[in-house]
Design a protein around this motif. Structure first.
Motif, PDB file in Angstrom:
ATOM      1  N   LEU A 136       0.841  -1.188   0.000  1.00  0.00           N
ATOM      2  CA  LEU A 136       0.000   0.000   0.000  1.00  0.00           C
ATOM      3  C   LEU A 136       0.877   1.238   0.000  1.00  0.00           C
ATOM      4  CD1 LEU A 136      -1.930  -2.250   1.097  1.00  0.00           C
ATOM      5  CD2 LEU A 136      -3.056  -0.463   2.430  1.00  0.00           C
ATOM      6  N   ARG A 164      -4.974   6.468  -0.097  1.00  0.00           N
ATOM      7  CA  ARG A 164      -4.067   5.952  -1.114  1.00  0.00           C
ATOM      8  C   ARG A 164      -3.554   7.076  -2.007  1.00  0.00           C
ATOM      9  NH1 ARG A 164      -7.249   1.602  -0.187  1.00  0.00           N
ATOM     10  NH2 ARG A 164      -6.278  -0.472  -0.286  1.00  0.00           N
ATOM     11  N   ASP A 177      -2.729  -0.215  -5.096  1.00  0.00           N
ATOM     12  CA  ASP A 177      -1.992  -1.311  -4.470  1.00  0.00           C
ATOM     13  C   ASP A 177      -1.297  -2.138  -5.546  1.00  0.00           C
ATOM     14  OD1 ASP A 177      -3.397  -0.308  -2.347  1.00  0.00           O
ATOM     15  OD2 ASP A 177      -4.381  -2.186  -1.805  1.00  0.00           O
ATOM     16  N   SER A 217      -2.265  -5.955   3.080  1.00  0.00           N
ATOM     17  CA  SER A 217      -1.006  -5.246   3.283  1.00  0.00           C
ATOM     18  C   SER A 217       0.059  -6.130   3.923  1.00  0.00           C
ATOM     19  CB  SER A 217      -1.240  -4.023   4.184  1.00  0.00           C
ATOM     20  OG  SER A 217      -0.025  -3.348   4.424  1.00  0.00           O
TER      21      SER A 217
END
Length: 461
Positions: free
Chosen positions: A295, A303, A307, A350
């Protein structure tokens, strides 16, 4: 850029690439290590029992632990990596709408299985909670077998205590009202399959007693290291599946970390195979395999980039095809990717070290304070919290998730809550890995999730 020194753990992890690697970097496969691997393989081929399950967070503790966590931007400046708090993960995975609806994991139980455990887990969780404003919970600690007194000078004990800390703190952070049971076993994997039966027995006992809606496993052993593998005899591994069969019969969800060495994994020693392999229990068709993403978040958890598959200077998300299990029925639609074998991972969360999670621990008086951990043993407890949320919303145990997730993946993302990951690869240590692609791939699985949408979709509500 200066980097904080770290103490390396006794073993290299299958499921967490820890910040110890900041000190040593990612080394290429050398002629010496190839020779060592060949020796290990030769030993295995003559039937030497060398299965070794590893504590996933071994070696992640800073030699000089920090008195307080710092922001993502400060981590980038001071340490050279991104670092994230549980609040940032909550934002990144869009969990606030669920919490606002009262979906907090209440009434559900997450079982975490670790050798030895941590003697300070309740205190450490309370410090962690206070830092981030998360409601406290009482961790129910159970012991299976003869668990020895904790010794902070024993690297096996501290390695597993680090894993325990990560597992408990992040399962709780995602599902703050879920009950957490920490099942401590007294034997780590050392030779043959000693250790794994204790873990499986502990899990089976919890399932039979009606406790636990989801089991989080942040450990693994390479399939190839099980005795008989080279001869096509998988009985030493398949005989250990009884806990997962029990879980399936009782609609208990079982999760397994996919590993931190990309498409390869550890030999019985500290080296890696020079070709693609997979690890168990992640590879088991009765287990949901949780892979790793990277991430890129700002200080608030928003964000700043999509990703991608976890593959930084310190590790890569595990994934590939099983050498033991045939393709399960729920992967029929992705047979073009997996072939005739079970493919992993199924879903990813993550895990990047360049994007590590803050943890607090005090089990070792020489290393008390805040530290950072990355790896799929971070991704797995995070996803266990998501499962607890979904179970609460559904009003019952969802049990095996894989058939549900592969079915949902056929729907548009805004309905399924599954977000495709299309960039990155999981090559590692000279072994060419798998590329992320549109749809299912052996680097990220089905992708990652939008928590609110995914929980509603998989719960059918």
């Amino acid at each position: 850029m200066g980097r904080t020194p770290v103490t390396a753990g006794p073993r290299r992890s299958t499921t967490t690439r820890a910040l110890a690697l900041l000190a040593v970097g990612a080394t290429a496969l050398t002629a010496a290590s190839v020779t060592t691997q060949a020796t290990a393989l030769a030993g295995h081929q003559i039937g030497v029992p060398t299965v070794h399950v590893r504590p996933a967070s071994s070696g992640h503790i800073f030699a000089t632990s920090r008195p307080a966590p710092i922001s993502t931007s400060d981590c980038v400046t001071q340490i050279g990596i991104h670092c994230y708090s549980p609040l940032q993960y909550r934002t990144a995975y869009n969990l606030a709408p669920l919490y606002q609806q009262g979906v907090t994991g209440k009434g559900r139980t997450i079982v975490i299985v670790d050798s030895f455990g941590s003697p300070t887990i309740q205190h450490d969780l309370e410090v962690f909670d206070k830092q981030w404003g998360i409601p406290d919970t009482n961790v129910e600690v159970k012991q299976w077998g003869n668990v020895p007194p904790f010794n902070p000078n024993n690297p096996d004990h501290t390695g597993w205590a680090g894993e325990t800390t990560l597992d408990v703190e992040y399962a709780h952070a995602i599902a703050p009202d879920a009950h957490i049971v920490l099942m401590e076993t007294g034997v780590a994997e050392t030779e043959g399959v000693t250790g794994l039966p204790e873990m499986m027995d502990a899990e089976q006992s919890m399932i039979k007693s009606g406790q636990g809606d989801v089991i989080s496993q942040s450990f693994g052993a390479t399939e190839n290291t099980f005795p008989g593998f080279d001869k096509g005899d998988f009985k030493s591994l398949t005989d250990l599946r009884y806990a997962f069969k029990e879980a399936a019969a009782h609609n208990v969800t079982v999760l397994g970390a996919s590993g931190d060495n990309g498409a390869t994994d550890s030999t019985s020693g500290s080296d890696l195979y020079p070709y693609k392999v997979n690890s168990w229990p992640s590879s088991d068709p009765l287990v949901t395999s949780v892979g790793g993403t990277q991430l890129t978040l700002d200080n608030n958890g928003n964000r700043t980039a999509p990703d991608k598959v976890w593959h930084d200077a310190y590790g890569a998300g595990g994934g590939g095809v099983s050498g033991v299990f045939e393709r399960p029925w729920y992967q029929w639609g992705v047979a073009g990717v997996t072939g005739n074998h079970r493919g992993t991972p199924d879903i990813s969360m993550s895990a990047a070290v360049d994007g590590a999670a803050w943890t607090y621990q005090s089990y070792d008086p020489k290393a008390t304070g805040w530290s950072l951990t990355g790896g799929t043993s971070e991704a797995t407890p995070i996803f266990s919290g998501v499962v607890a949320l979904a179970d609460q919303l559904a009003g019952y145990r969802l049990g095996q998730l894989n058939w549900r997730m592969y079915g949902l993946s056929a729907l548009p993302s805004q309905w399924s809550g599954i977000t495709d990951v299309t960039t990155g690869d999981n090559g590692w240590n000279g072994v060419t890995g798998y590329q992320a692609a549109k749809g299912y791939d052996l680097a990220s699985g089905l992708g990652t999730i939008d928590g609110a949408r995914f929980v509603h979709a998989i719960a059918g509500r």
